[in-house]
Design a protein around this motif. Structure first.
Motif, PDB file in Angstrom:
ATOM      1  N   GLU A   1     -29.607 -30.064  35.279  1.00 42.95           N
ATOM      2  CA  GLU A   1     -29.957 -30.655  36.571  1.00 42.95           C
ATOM      3  C   GLU A   1     -31.399 -30.281  36.898  1.00 42.95           C
ATOM      4  O   GLU A   1     -31.890 -29.218  36.511  1.00 42.95           O
ATOM      5  CB  GLU A   1     -29.009 -30.076  37.625  1.00 42.95           C
ATOM      6  N   ALA A   2     -32.096 -31.166  37.606  1.00 42.30           N
ATOM      7  CA  ALA A   2     -33.469 -30.895  38.062  1.00 42.30           C
ATOM      8  C   ALA A   2     -34.431 -30.655  36.900  1.00 42.30           C
ATOM      9  O   ALA A   2     -35.394 -29.906  37.039  1.00 42.30           O
ATOM     10  CB  ALA A   2     -33.498 -29.707  39.027  1.00 42.30           C
ATOM     11  N   THR A   3     -34.199 -31.321  35.770  1.00 40.95           N
ATOM     12  CA  THR A   3     -35.165 -31.256  34.679  1.00 40.95           C
ATOM     13  C   THR A   3     -36.489 -31.890  35.109  1.00 40.95           C
ATOM     14  O   THR A   3     -37.568 -31.431  34.733  1.00 40.95           O
ATOM     15  CB  THR A   3     -34.615 -31.972  33.431  1.00 40.95           C
ATOM     16  N   MET A   4     -36.410 -32.934  35.895  1.00 38.87           N
ATOM     17  CA  MET A   4     -37.623 -33.630  36.347  1.00 38.87           C
ATOM     18  C   MET A   4     -38.525 -32.710  37.177  1.00 38.87           C
ATOM     19  O   MET A   4     -39.735 -32.654  36.972  1.00 38.87           O
ATOM     20  CB  MET A   4     -37.209 -34.858  37.168  1.00 38.87           C
TER      21      MET A   4
ATOM     22  N   ALA B   1     -30.326 -35.873  31.073  1.00 38.52           N
ATOM     23  CA  ALA B   1     -31.239 -35.006  31.816  1.00 38.52           C
ATOM     24  C   ALA B   1     -31.198 -35.325  33.295  1.00 38.52           C
ATOM     25  O   ALA B   1     -30.997 -36.481  33.697  1.00 38.52           O
ATOM     26  CB  ALA B   1     -32.675 -35.157  31.289  1.00 38.52           C
ATOM     27  N   GLY B   2     -31.433 -34.301  34.109  1.00 40.16           N
ATOM     28  CA  GLY B   2     -31.413 -34.451  35.553  1.00 40.16           C
ATOM     29  C   GLY B   2     -32.745 -34.905  36.120  1.00 40.16           C
ATOM     30  O   GLY B   2     -33.795 -34.348  35.780  1.00 40.16           O
TER      31      GLY B   2
ATOM     32  N   ILE C   1     -36.190 -23.830  31.646  1.00 42.90           N
ATOM     33  CA  ILE C   1     -36.583 -23.500  33.013  1.00 42.90           C
ATOM     34  C   ILE C   1     -37.721 -24.443  33.385  1.00 42.90           C
ATOM     35  O   ILE C   1     -38.815 -24.355  32.827  1.00 42.90           O
ATOM     36  CB  ILE C   1     -37.049 -22.040  33.140  1.00 42.90           C
ATOM     37  N   THR C   2     -37.438 -25.372  34.279  1.00 43.21           N
ATOM     38  CA  THR C   2     -38.464 -26.324  34.675  1.00 43.21           C
ATOM     39  C   THR C   2     -39.182 -25.824  35.924  1.00 43.21           C
ATOM     40  O   THR C   2     -38.742 -24.893  36.589  1.00 43.21           O
ATOM     41  CB  THR C   2     -37.880 -27.722  34.924  1.00 43.21           C
ATOM     42  N   GLY C   3     -40.306 -26.479  36.228  1.00 43.17           N
ATOM     43  CA  GLY C   3     -41.110 -26.101  37.381  1.00 43.17           C
ATOM     44  C   GLY C   3     -41.459 -27.302  38.222  1.00 43.17           C
ATOM     45  O   GLY C   3     -40.747 -28.307  38.235  1.00 43.17           O
TER      46      GLY C   3
END
Length: 269
Positions: free
Chosen positions: A40-43, A78-79, A9-11
């Protein structure tokens, strides 16, 4: 070939998200994986500004991911977000990009099908990609897809036509009634459509950590899974963050395609 799916869970914070990637990549390597998939949206998670952090594939965030992959000797998918349309020299839209990097691998894929559904308009801030992308690692060919792409079988068939024996789907799936069931159904369907493995890696469910989603931004439901070429769920997670492992065998794909030759039997309509 042993692979791992990192359901994180990224932020908002890029450095914290990188630290999370490095931690899970190290765990994947310690578990014997040659390739680890992040969502997706790891960044940066959806629901946060994207234009201010979009960077080219040789920018600092992607470079750090490359360095991590090289130091561990593992392929990382990674996204991230790369610059899209510019207006007067300023980034007006971004591209929703998957970076694949590691020993012998340097590839990227821009999400083709944008999530203009369930009250969210990804196309307001994101430019679409233009074509399929595959890469080779560990003697296997992998196809790339992102989240909403999973609802469009033609991309998966195109990847299989390019030699893919496994399709990687990186997602930040939107929550809501029936959405987990749809995610699971679509992952199995795309595997059977192409008699290929599907590695479906999603953002974990923030609700599993006591954080309720706000607004329409898709922030993940978890339930990452590895699906066999005949649609059997081999490994899966629930909504919470975690790391799963699976072993891919190209002979299993060959056998499935002999028994169910849908790729050979298909006709252009």
């Amino acid at each position: 070939m042993r692979v791992a799916l990192a359901q994180v869970i990224t932020g908002r914070d890029l450095a914290a998200n990188l630290a999370l990637l490095e931690e899970y990549a190290r765990q994947a390597k310690d578990g014997g994986a040659e390739l680890v998939v992040f969502p997706e949206a790891t960044m940066r998670a959806f629901g946060n500004p994207l234009r201010d952090i979009a960077e080219p594939l040789d920018g600092p965030w992607a470079t750090r991911v490359r360095e991590t992959a090289a130091s561990l000797g593992i392929v990382i998918v990674a996204g991230m977000f790369t610059p899209g349309t510019s207006v007067d020299g300023e980034t007006a839209k971004v591209r929703n990009t998957l970076l694949a990097t590691g020993p012998g691998v340097d590839a990227s894929y821009d999400k083709i099908h944008l999530f203009d559904a369930f009250g969210f308009l990804e196309s307001d801030t994101v430019d679409p990609g233009t074509g399929p992308v595959t890469f080779e690692a560990g003697g296997l060919t992998f196809g790339l897809a992102t989240c909403y792409d999973i609802r469009f079988p033609a991309l998966f068939t195109a990847n299989a036509s390019r030699g893919a024996v496994a399709n990687i789907v990186c997602a930040s799936w939107g929550s809501g009634p029936g959405k987990v069931d749809q995610w699971q159904l679509l992952a199995r369907a795309r595997a059977v459509d192409t008699t290929s493995y599907v590695l479906a890696c999603g953002q974990g469910d923030p609700a599993s950590q006591g954080v309720e989603p706000k607004g329409a931004a898709p922030t993940g439901v978890g339930h990452s899974a590895v699906v066999s070429p005949l649609g059997e769920v081999l490994e899966t997670l629930d909504g919470a963050p975690g790391l799963l492992f699976a072993d891919l065998n190209p002979a299993v794909v060959e056998d499935a395609r002999l028994k169910l030759p849908v790729l050979a039997n298909r006709r252009d309509l």
